[in-house]
Design an enzyme around this catalytic site. Structure first.
Site, PDB file in Angstrom:
ATOM      1  N   PHE A 242     -26.739 -16.428 -57.065  1.00 24.90           N
ATOM      2  CA  PHE A 242     -25.507 -17.233 -57.071  1.00 24.90           C
ATOM      3  C   PHE A 242     -25.664 -18.520 -57.865  1.00 24.90           C
ATOM      4  O   PHE A 242     -25.016 -19.523 -57.561  1.00 24.90           O
ATOM      5  CB  PHE A 242     -25.051 -17.511 -55.632  1.00 24.90           C
ATOM      6  N   ASN A 602     -17.202  -0.113 -64.524  1.00 22.16           N
ATOM      7  CA  ASN A 602     -17.517   0.681 -63.334  1.00 22.16           C
ATOM      8  C   ASN A 602     -16.601   0.198 -62.216  1.00 22.16           C
ATOM      9  O   ASN A 602     -16.768  -0.904 -61.692  1.00 22.16           O
ATOM     10  CB  ASN A 602     -18.987   0.485 -62.957  1.00 22.16           C
ATOM     11  N   VAL A 674     -17.127  -9.964 -64.033  1.00 22.57           N
ATOM     12  CA  VAL A 674     -16.519  -9.983 -62.704  1.00 22.57           C
ATOM     13  C   VAL A 674     -17.328 -10.769 -61.669  1.00 22.57           C
ATOM     14  O   VAL A 674     -16.964 -10.786 -60.499  1.00 22.57           O
ATOM     15  CB  VAL A 674     -16.322  -8.542 -62.165  1.00 22.57           C
ATOM     16  N   GLY A 675     -18.400 -11.411 -62.079  1.00 24.68           N
ATOM     17  CA  GLY A 675     -19.309 -12.005 -61.094  1.00 24.68           C
ATOM     18  C   GLY A 675     -18.723 -13.135 -60.278  1.00 24.68           C
ATOM     19  O   GLY A 675     -19.013 -13.276 -59.096  1.00 24.68           O
ATOM     20  N   GLU A 676     -17.935 -13.985 -60.893  1.00 24.31           N
ATOM     21  CA  GLU A 676     -17.500 -15.199 -60.215  1.00 24.31           C
ATOM     22  C   GLU A 676     -16.025 -15.258 -59.868  1.00 24.31           C
ATOM     23  O   GLU A 676     -15.622 -15.973 -58.952  1.00 24.31           O
ATOM     24  CB  GLU A 676     -17.910 -16.423 -61.056  1.00 24.31           C
TER      25      GLU A 676
HETATM   26 MO1  MOS Z   1     -23.671 -18.328 -61.716  1.00 25.99          MO
HETATM   27  S1  MOS Z   1     -23.205 -19.951 -60.570  1.00 25.99           S
HETATM   28  O1  MOS Z   1     -23.366 -18.661 -63.254  1.00 25.99           O
HETATM   29  O2  MOS Z   1     -25.058 -17.606 -61.320  1.00 25.99           O
END
Ligand code: MOS
Length: 709
Positions: A242, A602, A674-676
């Site tokens: 994170f 995916n 899509v991570g954040e």
């Molecule tokens: Mo993120 S806060 O860019 O791992």
């Protein structure tokens, strides 16, 4: 060959993870491995007068004790975000000063973990204590220096277009409110840990979780004064990060330096308690938003100012206002960002750094404005959408924000909402519906990948990139499978090792957009190398000739597109809460999210990423907070029992839908990441639903029961 991209493929690393065969940093077993345990400060500000290293060095099994009095020499790295970067500018054990409670002040090395820990706890330290500042209302705020953002550009804290004050004076409706959020801890499931193994004293291998393998490698090389190729960083699995595992923290630097001195492989695991001070957190924030509209609800002026805190040994501004210029069109925009120094550990990136708390303030204020105007909040947002980034001035590429709002409203049944607070009830509970918008920049770096075809009819993809639980293993395999025309099971992905081609950073939600075009290029290159039109021809040629393999690398990098377009992903969250006013019990009972993230590679892992972000956002909305005792300066939260976060029973079914088209201006696959974005807008959607349910506007996170009584 069936199409692979856009289908739902289960995690290729899932079985290894659930059966325990995936090897995390601290699980690497080496012959002769010894254990380090950190000594941490029991004061939060002052100096070490004496530290009795001699007597603990005599304890059974103790091999070495490192303090500021015998810390091996380190060199200051470039800290240029490209060749080397450390989280905390002060090098570990560089002097006798203590800047925050729980700061690392020594390292005991022993033959077993238990003996190292025991000796560390027996260390006698005398301090000279200075006054401690951990309370924001006593902090001295100053204009924030420009910060280096995840988008790899320096941002000035202050920004203004038009004339905010004049526009506000002439407005018909004005909303003005101050919002606060508390200190949050990244709390990855895998603790921070490292094993350092020197071969003689001029080359080292580290096993540790890192989001940026190649920069970790370069950083250790610069710190130790050895060539980059003499450092190898191995990070095949990362158990969550994170944002807090991108660069070396003091414990990692200390471990690598101490292991060289003792010439034994050394493991240092940071305990949960030690992680609170020594591995980053999201700063608490105080933000003021002022919105002014004309009679139809068009925004004439928007001001957003933020105050956040950093440690005495690093400048880190939580960039809450970074998101504001992309959301809503206004001719008069004013941003400000201030920073204060507290005696707390060094804050850092935490999933949507700045943007997530920034969006709580902005999207709460938009909801307040909608009530003030008597307008549907969805309508208010549609009406004020901007087609250009108001700071960079470029038009957005492939923006489908309005589709997110309309599809979400439709799926949720938003039109059924009663337009009065406290007007919906069920089973003697108040029921509230809330919504908020989401956005996150589309970021992309450069990367390189190698593809190897073997006579057993498998393809291998090799790159230093990594997977912190996001699904990189799986999408890399899918991209190679689709490009080569192979089943996914015939692709083997080896990542997380600095000896492989530079796969870039798993941060800023950019790994997929950065890496997958390089994998496509490498697949095409290996077929050219084999002089084959299809992978089957290449395999046949390997089998016929007895050749061991075909191999080729591919690279990919952003071009000039960011001089023409602004790239941003979009979304909308709709949620239902119930409130039992008698006992202030707040539950989230329904969640609908619609996201526009470019092409979805995916569907399963992408939706899981969104769900993970929403769950983390619900944590920030309802539970997560770390307080510091003003008397001692120490955090009163120090483990996963005292730091509250959502469990299964707190989370309803979460519906995730993707809308829009591939963003082909952004990269050849049209994928933005899509991570954040999932965490963006979650907390305000909850707070807005709480207002609808109860008529109480909660402007401070988390919404703990005390605030509802
Ligand atoms: Mo993120 S806060 O860019 O791992």
């Amino acid at each position: 060959m069936n199409q692979v991209i856009g289908t739902s493929v289960s995690r290729t690393d899932g079985r290894a993870k659930v059966t325990g065969t995936a090897t995390y940093g601290a699980e690497h077993q080496l012959p002769g491995l010894v254990h380090g345990y950190l000594i941490t400060a029991t004061i939060a500000h002052g100096r070490i007068l004496t530290i009795d290293a001699q007597s603990i060095a005599q304890l059974p099994g103790v091999i070495a004790v490192f303090t500021h009095e015998n810390m091996p020499r380190l060199f200051t790295p470039a800290n240029d975000w490209a060749s080397a970067q450390i989280y905390e500018t002060r090098l570990p054990l560089s002097d006798n000063r203590v800047h925050y409670g729980g700061q690392i002040i020594g390292l005991v090395v022993a033959d077993t973990l238990e003996r190292a820990r025991d000796a560390a706890h027996l260390a006698r330290v005398e301090y000279q204590t200075d006054s401690v500042l951990v309370e924001v209302d006593k902090a001295a705020y100053e204009d924030s220096p420009p910060w280096f953002g995840e988008d790899f550009q320096f941002q000035e804290g202050t920004f203004e277009t038009g004339d905010f004050s004049a526009a506000r004076a002439g407005a018909t409706t004005v909303v003005e409110a101050t919002y606060t959020t508390e200190t949050e801890l990244n709390s990855p499931m895998e603790p921070h840990a490292i094993v350092a193994h020197w071969q003689t004293n001029n080359s080292v291998v580290t096993y540790e979780p890192t989001q940026w393998v190649r920069v970790s490698q370069g950083t250790y090389a610069q710190l130790l004064g050895i060539p980059t190729e003499r450092v190898r960083v191995v990070s095949p699995y990362v158990g969550g990060a994170f944002g807090a595992k991108a660069f070396p923290w003091p414990h990692g630097i200390l471990c690598v330096a101490a292991a060289r001195e003792i010439q034994r492989p050394l493991k240092v695991v940071v305990s949960r308690r030690q992680m609170t001070a020594n591995t980053g957190h999201r700063s608490q924030t105080e933000q003021t938003v002022r919105l002014a509209t004309n009679e139809t609800g068009r925004l004439m002026a928007l001001e957003h100012t933020a105050r956040t805190c950093t440690s005495p040994v690093e400048v880190f501004s939580e960039p809450c206002t970074a998101v504001t210029p992309v959301m809503y069109a206004t001719p008069n925009l004013k941003l400000g960002q201030e920073l204060a120094v507290l005696n707390v550990g060094t804050p850092t990136f935490m999933r949507a750094p700045g943007e997530a708390p920034g969006m709580f303030a902005l999207e709460s204020a938009m909801d307040e404005l909608a009530w003030e105007l008597g307008l549907d909040p969805v309508e208010l947002r549609l009406q004020n959408e901007t087609q250009a980034h108001q700071r960079r001035k470029h038009p957005f590429s492939a923006k489908y924000f309005a589709d997110c709002l309309r599809t979400g409203a439709e799926q949720f049944g938003w039109s059924q909402r009663q337009m009065q607070p406290r007007s919906q009830q069920r089973d003697n509970l108040l029921v509230g519906w809330g919504m908020a918008a989401a956005t996150f920049p589309g970021l992309r770096g450069s990367a390189e990948a190698k593809v190897r075809l073997l006579p057993d009819e498998t393809a291998h993809v090799l790159t230093s990139a990594n997977d912190m639980g996001t699904g990189s293993y799986t999408v890399i395999a899918m991209i190679a499978a689709e490009t080569l025309g192979l089943p996914v099971e015939r692709v083997r992905v080896e990542i997380g090792d600095s000896i492989m081609p530079d796969g870039g950073l798993a941060g800023g939600s950019q790994m997929t957009a950065t890496l997958t075009p390089a994998v496509v290029n490498a697949c095409q290159a290996v077929l050219e190398t084999a002089d084959a039109a299809t992978v089957q021809q290449a395999f046949a040629s390997l089998q016929a000739t007895g050749r061991a393999a075909y191999e080729a690398t591919g690279t990919a990098a952003p071009g000039e597109e960011s001089t023409q377009f602004a790239f941003q992903s979009w979304g909308a969250h709709f949620c239902e809460v119930t409130v039992d006013e008698a006992i202030a019990q707040l539950r989230i009972t329904r969640w609908v999210s619609v996201m526009n993230v470019g092409r979805v590679l995916n569907v399963k892992t992408a939706a899981s990423q969104i769900r993970g972000g929403i769950i983390m956002g619900i944590g920030s909305a309802l539970m997560e907070e770390c307080h510091f005792d003003p008397a001692t300066g120490h955090p009163v939260v120090y483990d996963l029992a005292t730091y509250h976060f959502p469990a299964h029973a707190d989370i309803p079914r979460i519906e995730v839908t993707f809308v829009g088209e591939p963003d082909l201006n952004f990269n050849p696959l049209g994928v933005r990441g899509v991570g954040e974005i999932g965490i963006m807008g979650v907390a305000p959607a909850v707070a807005n639903a709480v207002y609808h349910a109860t008529g109480k506007r909660i402007r401070s996170l988390p919404i703990i029961p005390d605030k509802l009584i």
